[in-house]
Design an enzyme around this catalytic site. Structure first.
Site, PDB file in Angstrom:
ATOM      1  N   HIS A 202      20.894  59.848 112.019  1.00  0.00           N
ATOM      2  CA  HIS A 202      20.446  58.492 112.337  1.00  0.00           C
ATOM      3  C   HIS A 202      20.494  58.145 113.823  1.00  0.00           C
ATOM      4  O   HIS A 202      20.106  57.061 114.225  1.00  0.00           O
ATOM      5  CB  HIS A 202      21.254  57.455 111.554  1.00  0.00           C
ATOM      6  CG  HIS A 202      22.663  57.270 112.045  1.00  0.00           C
ATOM      7  ND1 HIS A 202      23.717  58.009 111.588  1.00  0.00           N
ATOM      8  CD2 HIS A 202      23.185  56.425 112.964  1.00  0.00           C
ATOM      9  CE1 HIS A 202      24.823  57.635 112.191  1.00  0.00           C
ATOM     10  NE2 HIS A 202      24.542  56.669 113.045  1.00  0.00           N
TER      11      HIS A 202
HETATM   12  C1  UD1 Z   1      23.828  51.369 113.958  1.00  0.00           C
HETATM   13  C2  UD1 Z   1      24.748  51.488 115.174  1.00  0.00           C
HETATM   14  C3  UD1 Z   1      25.317  52.908 115.234  1.00  0.00           C
HETATM   15  C4  UD1 Z   1      25.970  53.301 113.923  1.00  0.00           C
HETATM   16  C5  UD1 Z   1      25.009  53.070 112.764  1.00  0.00           C
HETATM   17  C6  UD1 Z   1      25.727  53.322 111.457  1.00  0.00           C
HETATM   18  C7  UD1 Z   1      24.112  50.159 117.163  1.00  0.00           C
HETATM   19  C8  UD1 Z   1      23.476  50.202 118.491  1.00  0.00           C
HETATM   20  N1  UD1 Z   1      24.000  51.271 116.418  1.00  0.00           N
HETATM   21  O1  UD1 Z   1      22.738  52.252 114.154  1.00  0.00           O
HETATM   22  O2  UD1 Z   1      26.285  52.962 116.261  1.00  0.00           O
HETATM   23  O3  UD1 Z   1      26.302  54.667 113.999  1.00  0.00           O
HETATM   24  O4  UD1 Z   1      24.555  51.712 112.791  1.00  0.00           O
HETATM   25  O5  UD1 Z   1      24.838  53.568 110.428  1.00  0.00           O
HETATM   26  O6  UD1 Z   1      24.699  49.165 116.794  1.00  0.00           O
HETATM   27  N2  UD1 Z   1      17.407  49.462 109.000  1.00  0.00           N
HETATM   28  C9  UD1 Z   1      16.974  49.134 107.738  1.00  0.00           C
HETATM   29  N3  UD1 Z   1      17.868  48.580 106.871  1.00  0.00           N
HETATM   30  C10 UD1 Z   1      19.157  48.304 107.201  1.00  0.00           C
HETATM   31  C11 UD1 Z   1      19.584  48.632 108.485  1.00  0.00           C
HETATM   32  C12 UD1 Z   1      18.700  49.218 109.370  1.00  0.00           C
HETATM   33  O7  UD1 Z   1      15.819  49.340 107.394  1.00  0.00           O
HETATM   34  O8  UD1 Z   1      19.909  47.788 106.343  1.00  0.00           O
HETATM   35  C13 UD1 Z   1      16.461  50.117 109.922  1.00  0.00           C
HETATM   36  C14 UD1 Z   1      15.652  49.130 110.774  1.00  0.00           C
HETATM   37  O9  UD1 Z   1      14.382  49.637 110.937  1.00  0.00           O
HETATM   38  C15 UD1 Z   1      16.388  49.158 112.103  1.00  0.00           C
HETATM   39  C16 UD1 Z   1      16.893  50.597 112.160  1.00  0.00           C
HETATM   40  O10 UD1 Z   1      17.189  50.942 110.815  1.00  0.00           O
HETATM   41  O11 UD1 Z   1      15.563  48.828 113.185  1.00  0.00           O
HETATM   42  C17 UD1 Z   1      18.115  50.770 113.028  1.00  0.00           C
HETATM   43  O12 UD1 Z   1      19.156  49.871 112.620  1.00  0.00           O
HETATM   44  P1  UD1 Z   1      20.252  49.415 113.700  1.00  0.00           P
HETATM   45  O13 UD1 Z   1      21.310  48.649 113.017  1.00  0.00           O
HETATM   46  O14 UD1 Z   1      19.595  48.797 114.874  1.00  0.00           O
HETATM   47  O15 UD1 Z   1      20.827  50.790 114.219  1.00  0.00           O
HETATM   48  P2  UD1 Z   1      21.387  52.037 113.409  1.00  0.00           P
HETATM   49  O16 UD1 Z   1      20.548  53.205 113.752  1.00  0.00           O
HETATM   50  O17 UD1 Z   1      21.568  51.687 111.988  1.00  0.00           O
HETATM   51  N1  UDP Z   2      28.455  57.146 104.281  1.00  0.00           N
HETATM   52  C1  UDP Z   2      28.221  56.651 102.992  1.00  0.00           C
HETATM   53  N2  UDP Z   2      27.004  56.895 102.404  1.00  0.00           N
HETATM   54  C2  UDP Z   2      26.029  57.601 103.024  1.00  0.00           C
HETATM   55  C3  UDP Z   2      26.278  58.106 104.335  1.00  0.00           C
HETATM   56  C4  UDP Z   2      27.498  57.847 104.935  1.00  0.00           C
HETATM   57  O1  UDP Z   2      29.099  56.021 102.398  1.00  0.00           O
HETATM   58  O2  UDP Z   2      24.944  57.786 102.437  1.00  0.00           O
HETATM   59  C5  UDP Z   2      29.751  56.856 104.939  1.00  0.00           C
HETATM   60  C6  UDP Z   2      30.542  58.056 105.404  1.00  0.00           C
HETATM   61  O3  UDP Z   2      31.407  58.532 104.405  1.00  0.00           O
HETATM   62  C7  UDP Z   2      31.308  57.505 106.604  1.00  0.00           C
HETATM   63  C8  UDP Z   2      30.402  56.435 107.151  1.00  0.00           C
HETATM   64  O4  UDP Z   2      29.460  56.136 106.123  1.00  0.00           O
HETATM   65  O5  UDP Z   2      32.524  56.912 106.185  1.00  0.00           O
HETATM   66  C9  UDP Z   2      29.685  56.889 108.390  1.00  0.00           C
HETATM   67  O6  UDP Z   2      28.735  55.928 108.756  1.00  0.00           O
HETATM   68  P1  UDP Z   2      27.469  56.247 109.661  1.00  0.00           P
HETATM   69  O7  UDP Z   2      27.200  57.705 109.673  1.00  0.00           O
HETATM   70  O8  UDP Z   2      26.392  55.328 109.222  1.00  0.00           O
HETATM   71  O9  UDP Z   2      27.933  55.706 111.093  1.00  0.00           O
HETATM   72  P2  UDP Z   2      28.763  56.333 112.312  1.00  0.00           P
HETATM   73  O10 UDP Z   2      30.062  56.813 111.801  1.00  0.00           O
HETATM   74  O11 UDP Z   2      27.928  57.418 112.917  1.00  0.00           O
HETATM   75  O12 UDP Z   2      28.872  55.189 113.257  1.00  0.00           O
END
Ligand code: UD1
Ligand code: UDP
Length: 360
Positions: A202
């Site tokens: 991601h």
């Molecule tokens: C965010 C965090 C990242 C974290 C990740 C965990 C920031 C800058 N990034 O990244 O540090 O590792 O969450 O998963 O805060 N979207 C959906 N549905 C949702 C959420 C997101 O469709 O419920 C899509 C949207 O198109 C959105 C994109 O995902 O624009 C990115 O979501 P965003 O929360 O901006 O960043 P993440 O990549 O999820």
């Molecule tokens: N995780 C989950 N379901 C999924 C993928 C990840 O429950 O389909 C959990 C995973 O066990 C971990 C956390 O989400 O505890 C990690 O989150 P993510 O990778 O979104 O964010 P990051 O740690 O990179 O910020």
């Protein structure tokens, strides 16, 4: 004490679960969900499964550019802070919700505690690194998960109220592994322990970058390995937008993001994990599963030093080589505490709270 906790993204729901339980034993917690993550599988599922209390406020901010998202959070958070007048604000990790919480809280001179303080990738092209650095430099309480994190803070001149408490994600993992054993995910996907790879992707470096994502999908599809891929909505949208579906081979099983119990059970039983997630690298280490990290750097350097994690970026040959040959042999060590980080954090806050947070 009246405590406001701010969460908004998947890993923050998981991290807050044990802390919230501890906090509520003797204090009043007000939970604010910024709405950064909003799909059922990215948000509500975790509240239901981990029995996280219903948020008192959901800002419903949703997705947009970093500045718009962070700015809108700040505007809404300020209104709530002024109304609720908390004694202390708690923020988690390194997302835009973290940064918005820290800035709003400190501008109002409210004592602020950062859980997961001091992590650094030393890569300022990552949005998270910017969020971490700013948050750490303005927070009053720095709750660090590892010795490395404490050391990083020291190198940046931060040594006051830095507490090495361990990792709250280890608390959650320890508390829930026995329950996760009941997961039916392997049966539902028709896979057997240690016969599949598990992947998540991601990060912007892999999802906002066609060559990098293409490399990863191409190399995955070129193998005959079974690969289970719970796909982040960000990645799904990018693949659809750029017509990259054709690069997904039949050996790859794409599923929606799964619940925490299902995910940690998938991790535990995977042959190897391929990921660019921060939390998953750490969970792989704790669960003794080899981790191949699809990044050029990591905050969880201990997992690399001990030989259980390898950085391969989005390089085809490096990924393939690691899938075939990476065999950790190093000893596992106790880098992430004892599973009581949440209790330690709340004890420290209680102590300062009993003195009305004087001398901060
Ligand atoms: C965010 C965090 C990242 C974290 C990740 C965990 C920031 C800058 N990034 O990244 O540090 O590792 O969450 O998963 O805060 N979207 C959906 N549905 C949702 C959420 C997101 O469709 O419920 C899509 C949207 O198109 C959105 C994109 O995902 O624009 C990115 O979501 P965003 O929360 O901006 O960043 P993440 O990549 O999820
Ligand atoms: N995780 C989950 N379901 C999924 C993928 C990840 O429950 O389909 C959990 C995973 O066990 C971990 C956390 O989400 O505890 C990690 O989150 P993510 O990778 O979104 O964010 P990051 O740690 O990179 O910020």
């Amino acid at each position: 004490m009246k405590i406001i906790s701010i969460i908004g993204a998947r890993p923050q729901f998981i991290k807050c679960a044990p802390v919230s339980t501890e906090l509520r034993k003797n204090n009043c917690e007000i939970l604010i969900h910024t709405g950064q993550h909003y799909d059922y599988e990215m948000s509500k599922l975790f509240f239901d499964q981990l029995e996280i209390p219903e948020p008192d406020y959901n800002l419903g901010i949703g997705s947009s550019s970093h500045s718009e998202q962070t700015g809108r959070m700040i505007i809404e958070l300020e209104k709530i802070f002024l109304k609720e007048k908390p004694d202390v604000v708690i923020i988690y990790g390194d997302t835009n919700s973290t940064l918005a919480g820290a800035l709003t809280s400190r501008k109002l001179k409210i004592p602020t505690g950062h859980i997961e303080a001091g992590l650094r990738s030393f890569d300022r092209t990552m949005p998270e690194e910017i969020n971490r650095v700013i948050t750490d430099h303005i927070s009053n309480f720095l709750f660090s998960p590892t010795k490395t994190a404490v050391h990083n803070l020291k190198n940046e001149g931060i040594s006051q109220r830095v507490f090495l408490v361990g990792d709250v994600m280890y608390d959650v993992l320890k508390q829930n592994m026995n329950i996760a054993k009941k997961s039916k995910i392997l049966k539902n996907l028709d896979i057997r322990p240690k016969e599949y790879f598990l992947t998540t992707i991601h990060r912007p470096s892999n999802t906002d970058n066609i060559p990098n994502l293409s490399n990863i999908l191409d190399v995955f599809s070129s193998t005959h390995e079974k690969i289970v891929f719970p796909m982040h909505p960000r990645t799904k949208k990018f693949i659809n937008k750029h017509n990259l579906e054709k690069k997904i081979g039949e050996n790859i099983t794409i599923i929606k993001p799964v619940s925490y119990f299902d995910f940690i059970w998938l991790e535990k039983n995977a042959k190897k994990i391929l990921t660019d997630s921060g939390g998953i690298q750490k969970e792989a280490y704790i669960l003794k599963v080899p981790c191949i990290t699809l990044r050029e750097n990591t905050e969880w350097i201990e997992t690399i030093k001990d030989g259980w994690n390898i950085l391969v970026g989005a390089h085809k040959m490096k990924i393939l080589d690691a899938m075939n040959n990476f065999k950790p042999s190093g000893k596992q060590r106790n880098h992430f505490g004892n599973g009581d980080a949440s209790r330690k954090i709340v004890k420290i806050l209680d102590e300062y709270g009993s003195r009305n947070f004087s001398n901060l």
